[in-house]
Design a protein around this motif. Structure first.
Motif, PDB file in Angstrom:
ATOM      1  N   LYS A  90     -11.452 -15.014 -10.722  1.00  0.00           N
ATOM      2  CA  LYS A  90     -12.242 -13.997 -10.032  1.00  0.00           C
ATOM      3  C   LYS A  90     -12.218 -12.662 -10.777  1.00  0.00           C
ATOM      4  CE  LYS A  90     -12.369 -11.092  -5.887  1.00  0.00           C
ATOM      5  NZ  LYS A  90     -13.495 -10.393  -6.333  1.00  0.00           N
ATOM      6  N   PHE A  91     -11.044 -12.239 -11.212  1.00  0.00           N
ATOM      7  CA  PHE A  91     -10.920 -10.919 -11.830  1.00  0.00           C
ATOM      8  C   PHE A  91     -11.232 -10.932 -13.320  1.00  0.00           C
ATOM      9  CE2 PHE A  91      -8.402 -10.390  -7.940  1.00  0.00           C
ATOM     10  CZ  PHE A  91      -9.083  -9.316  -7.408  1.00  0.00           C
ATOM     11  N   GLY A  92     -11.236 -12.106 -13.950  1.00  0.00           N
ATOM     12  CA  GLY A  92     -11.685 -12.217 -15.329  1.00  0.00           C
ATOM     13  C   GLY A  92     -10.694 -11.760 -16.375  1.00  0.00           C
ATOM     14  N   ASN A  93     -11.154 -11.845 -17.615  1.00  0.00           N
ATOM     15  CA  ASN A  93     -10.332 -11.452 -18.760  1.00  0.00           C
ATOM     16  C   ASN A  93     -11.159 -10.521 -19.632  1.00  0.00           C
ATOM     17  OD1 ASN A  93      -8.454 -11.277 -20.771  1.00  0.00           O
ATOM     18  ND2 ASN A  93      -8.551 -13.429 -21.371  1.00  0.00           N
ATOM     19  N   PRO A  94     -10.744  -9.291 -19.825  1.00  0.00           N
ATOM     20  CA  PRO A  94      -9.453  -8.736 -19.445  1.00  0.00           C
ATOM     21  C   PRO A  94      -9.388  -8.414 -17.952  1.00  0.00           C
ATOM     22  CG  PRO A  94     -10.747  -7.034 -20.498  1.00  0.00           C
ATOM     23  CD  PRO A  94     -11.556  -8.301 -20.572  1.00  0.00           C
ATOM     24  N   LEU A  95      -8.200  -8.511 -17.407  1.00  0.00           N
ATOM     25  CA  LEU A  95      -7.983  -8.178 -16.005  1.00  0.00           C
ATOM     26  C   LEU A  95      -8.103  -6.671 -15.798  1.00  0.00           C
ATOM     27  CD1 LEU A  95      -4.878 -10.453 -15.371  1.00  0.00           C
ATOM     28  CD2 LEU A  95      -7.176 -10.794 -14.436  1.00  0.00           C
ATOM     29  N   PRO A  96      -8.534  -6.235 -14.616  1.00  0.00           N
ATOM     30  CA  PRO A  96      -8.637  -4.797 -14.344  1.00  0.00           C
ATOM     31  C   PRO A  96      -7.306  -4.184 -13.910  1.00  0.00           C
ATOM     32  CG  PRO A  96      -9.512  -6.027 -12.499  1.00  0.00           C
ATOM     33  CD  PRO A  96      -9.152  -7.040 -13.564  1.00  0.00           C
ATOM     34  N   PHE A  97      -6.211  -4.909 -14.056  1.00  0.00           N
ATOM     35  CA  PHE A  97      -4.872  -4.438 -13.688  1.00  0.00           C
ATOM     36  C   PHE A  97      -3.867  -5.102 -14.620  1.00  0.00           C
ATOM     37  CE2 PHE A  97      -6.548  -7.597 -10.681  1.00  0.00           C
ATOM     38  CZ  PHE A  97      -5.783  -8.701 -11.023  1.00  0.00           C
ATOM     39  N   THR A  98      -2.650  -4.594 -14.643  1.00  0.00           N
ATOM     40  CA  THR A  98      -1.626  -5.137 -15.545  1.00  0.00           C
ATOM     41  C   THR A  98      -0.495  -5.838 -14.807  1.00  0.00           C
ATOM     42  OG1 THR A  98      -0.450  -3.029 -15.540  1.00  0.00           O
ATOM     43  CG2 THR A  98      -2.086  -3.388 -17.296  1.00  0.00           C
ATOM     44  N   ALA A  99      -0.552  -5.861 -13.474  1.00  0.00           N
ATOM     45  CA  ALA A  99       0.477  -6.538 -12.691  1.00  0.00           C
ATOM     46  C   ALA A  99      -0.152  -7.142 -11.449  1.00  0.00           C
ATOM     47  CB  ALA A  99       1.577  -5.557 -12.294  1.00  0.00           C
ATOM     48  N   ALA A 100       0.456  -8.236 -10.984  1.00  0.00           N
ATOM     49  CA  ALA A 100      -0.010  -8.893  -9.762  1.00  0.00           C
ATOM     50  C   ALA A 100       1.205  -9.283  -8.936  1.00  0.00           C
ATOM     51  CB  ALA A 100      -0.835 -10.133 -10.098  1.00  0.00           C
ATOM     52  N   ILE A 101       1.041  -9.227  -7.624  1.00  0.00           N
ATOM     53  CA  ILE A 101       2.083  -9.662  -6.704  1.00  0.00           C
ATOM     54  C   ILE A 101       1.544 -10.852  -5.928  1.00  0.00           C
ATOM     55  CG2 ILE A 101       3.521  -9.036  -4.732  1.00  0.00           C
ATOM     56  CD1 ILE A 101       3.192  -6.100  -5.613  1.00  0.00           C
ATOM     57  N   GLY A 102       2.229 -11.969  -6.035  1.00  0.00           N
ATOM     58  CA  GLY A 102       1.867 -13.149  -5.246  1.00  0.00           C
ATOM     59  C   GLY A 102       2.591 -13.097  -3.921  1.00  0.00           C
TER      60      GLY A 102
ATOM     61  N   ILE B 275       0.838  -1.202   0.000  1.00  0.00           N
ATOM     62  CA  ILE B 275       0.000   0.000   0.000  1.00  0.00           C
ATOM     63  C   ILE B 275       0.876   1.255   0.000  1.00  0.00           C
ATOM     64  CG2 ILE B 275      -1.693   1.319   1.343  1.00  0.00           C
ATOM     65  CD1 ILE B 275      -2.780  -1.477   2.266  1.00  0.00           C
ATOM     66  N   ASP B 276       1.922   1.264   0.819  1.00  0.00           N
ATOM     67  CA  ASP B 276       2.830   2.414   0.866  1.00  0.00           C
ATOM     68  C   ASP B 276       3.499   2.647  -0.486  1.00  0.00           C
ATOM     69  OD1 ASP B 276       2.186   2.759   3.539  1.00  0.00           O
ATOM     70  OD2 ASP B 276       4.083   1.947   4.291  1.00  0.00           O
ATOM     71  N   ALA B 277       3.916   1.565  -1.157  1.00  0.00           N
ATOM     72  CA  ALA B 277       4.568   1.705  -2.465  1.00  0.00           C
ATOM     73  C   ALA B 277       3.607   2.278  -3.492  1.00  0.00           C
ATOM     74  CB  ALA B 277       5.110   0.357  -2.931  1.00  0.00           C
ATOM     75  N   LEU B 278       2.358   1.833  -3.475  1.00  0.00           N
ATOM     76  CA  LEU B 278       1.369   2.407  -4.390  1.00  0.00           C
ATOM     77  C   LEU B 278       1.234   3.903  -4.163  1.00  0.00           C
ATOM     78  CD1 LEU B 278      -1.528  -0.228  -4.250  1.00  0.00           C
ATOM     79  CD2 LEU B 278       0.057   0.162  -6.142  1.00  0.00           C
ATOM     80  N   LEU B 279       1.035   4.274  -2.915  1.00  0.00           N
ATOM     81  CA  LEU B 279       0.844   5.693  -2.592  1.00  0.00           C
ATOM     82  C   LEU B 279       2.073   6.517  -2.949  1.00  0.00           C
ATOM     83  CD1 LEU B 279      -1.017   5.293   0.836  1.00  0.00           C
ATOM     84  CD2 LEU B 279      -1.997   5.758  -1.420  1.00  0.00           C
ATOM     85  N   ASP B 280       3.275   5.966  -2.718  1.00  0.00           N
ATOM     86  CA  ASP B 280       4.511   6.668  -3.066  1.00  0.00           C
ATOM     87  C   ASP B 280       4.609   6.972  -4.560  1.00  0.00           C
ATOM     88  OD1 ASP B 280       5.310   6.625  -0.426  1.00  0.00           O
ATOM     89  OD2 ASP B 280       6.802   5.028  -0.698  1.00  0.00           O
ATOM     90  N   HIS B 281       3.939   6.159  -5.369  1.00  0.00           N
ATOM     91  CA  HIS B 281       3.994   6.325  -6.823  1.00  0.00           C
ATOM     92  C   HIS B 281       2.706   6.903  -7.405  1.00  0.00           C
ATOM     93  CE1 HIS B 281       7.914   4.471  -7.298  1.00  0.00           C
ATOM     94  NE2 HIS B 281       7.547   3.643  -6.349  1.00  0.00           N
ATOM     95  N   GLY B 282       1.851   7.428  -6.528  1.00  0.00           N
ATOM     96  CA  GLY B 282       0.634   8.084  -6.993  1.00  0.00           C
ATOM     97  C   GLY B 282      -0.403   7.137  -7.564  1.00  0.00           C
ATOM     98  N   ILE B 283      -0.354   5.876  -7.156  1.00  0.00           N
ATOM     99  CA  ILE B 283      -1.311   4.885  -7.649  1.00  0.00           C
ATOM    100  C   ILE B 283      -2.389   4.696  -6.591  1.00  0.00           C
ATOM    101  CG2 ILE B 283      -1.629   2.494  -8.391  1.00  0.00           C
ATOM    102  CD1 ILE B 283       1.368   2.538  -9.212  1.00  0.00           C
ATOM    103  N   THR B 284      -3.627   4.757  -7.002  1.00  0.00           N
ATOM    104  CA  THR B 284      -4.741   4.608  -6.082  1.00  0.00           C
ATOM    105  C   THR B 284      -4.807   3.186  -5.560  1.00  0.00           C
ATOM    106  OG1 THR B 284      -5.984   6.301  -7.273  1.00  0.00           O
ATOM    107  CG2 THR B 284      -7.245   4.849  -5.829  1.00  0.00           C
ATOM    108  N   TYR B 285      -4.911   3.052  -4.251  1.00  0.00           N
ATOM    109  CA  TYR B 285      -5.039   1.748  -3.615  1.00  0.00           C
ATOM    110  C   TYR B 285      -6.491   1.282  -3.695  1.00  0.00           C
ATOM    111  CZ  TYR B 285      -5.781  -1.448   0.302  1.00  0.00           C
ATOM    112  OH  TYR B 285      -6.166  -2.515   1.073  1.00  0.00           O
ATOM    113  N   ASN B 286      -6.698   0.077  -4.204  1.00  0.00           N
ATOM    114  CA  ASN B 286      -8.026  -0.514  -4.283  1.00  0.00           C
ATOM    115  C   ASN B 286      -8.030  -1.778  -3.425  1.00  0.00           C
ATOM    116  OD1 ASN B 286     -10.370  -1.896  -4.925  1.00  0.00           O
ATOM    117  ND2 ASN B 286     -10.320  -1.296  -7.066  1.00  0.00           N
ATOM    118  N   PRO B 287      -8.670  -1.746  -2.249  1.00  0.00           N
ATOM    119  CA  PRO B 287      -8.640  -2.919  -1.364  1.00  0.00           C
ATOM    120  C   PRO B 287      -9.251  -4.171  -1.978  1.00  0.00           C
ATOM    121  CG  PRO B 287     -10.238  -1.309  -0.580  1.00  0.00           C
ATOM    122  CD  PRO B 287      -9.475  -0.662  -1.710  1.00  0.00           C
ATOM    123  N   ASP B 288     -10.085  -4.021  -2.994  1.00  0.00           N
ATOM    124  CA  ASP B 288     -10.673  -5.188  -3.650  1.00  0.00           C
ATOM    125  C   ASP B 288      -9.634  -6.017  -4.401  1.00  0.00           C
ATOM    126  OD1 ASP B 288     -13.200  -4.465  -2.738  1.00  0.00           O
ATOM    127  OD2 ASP B 288     -13.678  -3.364  -4.567  1.00  0.00           O
TER     128      ASP B 288
END
Length: 97
Positions: free
Chosen positions: A47-59, A16-29
């Motif tokens: 769950k998120f489907g295709n197309p995904l609502p984001f371009t990166a994921a962190i496992g 969350i801190d990294a998102l905010l540091d880079h001006g990216i809105t945090y979406n808890p969903d």
């Protein structure tokens, strides 16, 4: 993953801190899943489907990221063109994948 252990708390806060540091809105969903399991990664793509609502994921564990990778392949999502995957543990699983 499980939201209670200190490792999960610190990883979530860092994310969350990294998102905010880079001006990216945090979406808890977008924080999703409760088990460090391969199936969690597979289920996340569904769950998120295709197309995904984001371009990166962190496992939050390598096994989840491998599920993300294979789930994306099954859904016709190209990695890394359509989805970048970052993983945390650095176990031998990532070398094999």
């Amino acid at each position: 993953s499980n939201p209670d252990p200190i490792v999960a708390i610190l990883r979530r806060k860092g994310f969350i801190d990294a998102l905010l540091d880079h001006g990216i809105t945090y979406n808890p969903d977008f924080i999703w899943g409760v088990e460090n399991a391969y199936q969690t990664g597979l289920d996340a793509i569904k769950k998120f489907g295709n197309p995904l609502p984001f371009t990166a994921a962190i496992g939050s564990a390598d096994i989840i990221s491998i599920g993300l990778l294979n789930g994306a392949k099954d859904a016709g999502i190209a990695v890394p063109d359509d989805l970048s995957i970052v993983t945390i543990d650095g176990t031998e699983l990532t070398q094999l994948t």
